[in-house]
Scaffold this motif. Structure first.
Motif: not given
Length: 227
Positions: A152-163, A190-202
């Protein structure tokens, strides 16, 4: 005596999951997948963690060694598997292989979570678990050990994407509704979701969608989905 024994009243996927007349749910641990797990030649590091002690839920993280030694901050991809809310796991080939490729192709930390399954755990249990995983991510971001943690030391917690895939796409949608336009920053900082990707959502509802109108899938039939 035999006539009083619990009987199978629902069978999803030729024994993959069975519902008995006494309410017991049986899941098979012997599923014959049509394709194998991708072999890991060391190009991806993998780590399993428990994120919810109360419900004994785990997640799996993926990261490449080259990423760990990089000075560039990395995004986080949260992966939510499909399975009609009733089956599936972070460890299934469909989930694992996808996350392996996401980790190498996107140069990101990939976090694949398990969630409670129906019918034992009725919705919105799965949605609550997805939020719980985001809270776990926040705990990591706020931990004093994060600066020394190779994951985790090198990640951006405010740049999260949910797939989310299939039913996972539905869960991702509900997570987006819960977190709102600010990506949950007010309650997850400090976590922030920047976007969502829905693959063939049910999704389903009162009115039939085109996919529900047919032809029916072999295992997840319309009758089963309606239940």
């Amino acid at each position: 005596m035999g006539s009083l024994d619990p009987q199978v009243i629902e069978d999803l996927g030729k024994g993959v999951i069975q519902l008995l007349s006494d309410g017991t749910v049986l899941r098979s641990n012997n599923i014959d997948f049509d394709y194998p797990l991708d072999k890991n030649d060391g190009s991806v590091l993998i780590k399993d963690c428990q994120y919810d002690e109360k419900h004994q839920l785990h997640l799996r993280m993926y990261k490449t060694p080259s990423i760990i030694t990089s000075s560039r901050k990395l995004p986080i991809v949260v992966f939510i598997h499909g399975g009609g809310f009733c089956v599936g796991s972070r460890a299934w080939p469909s989930s694992h292989n996808c996350c392996m490729r996401l980790a190498t192709g996107l140069n990101a930390l990939v976090v694949a979570l398990d969630y409670r399954l129906a019918p034992e755990h009725r919705l919105p249990a799965a949605m609550e678990d997805a939020f719980s995983a985001m809270k776990w991510l926040q705990d990591q971001a706020l931990s004093e050990k994060v600066v020394d943690d190779e994951w985790f030391h090198d990640v951006e917690f405010d740049r999260v994407f949910v797939l989310g895939d299939s039913s996972g796409g539905n869960i991702a949608h509900h997570l987006a509704v819960r977190l709102g336009g600010g990506g949950g920053f007010e309650e997850l900082a400090p976590v922030r979701v920047r976007g969502y990707v829905l693959l063939a959502p049910f999704f389903g509802g009162v009115a039939r969608t085109k996919s529900e109108a047919g032809p029916s899938e072999e295992h997840l039939t319309l009758a089963i989905l309606d239940r």
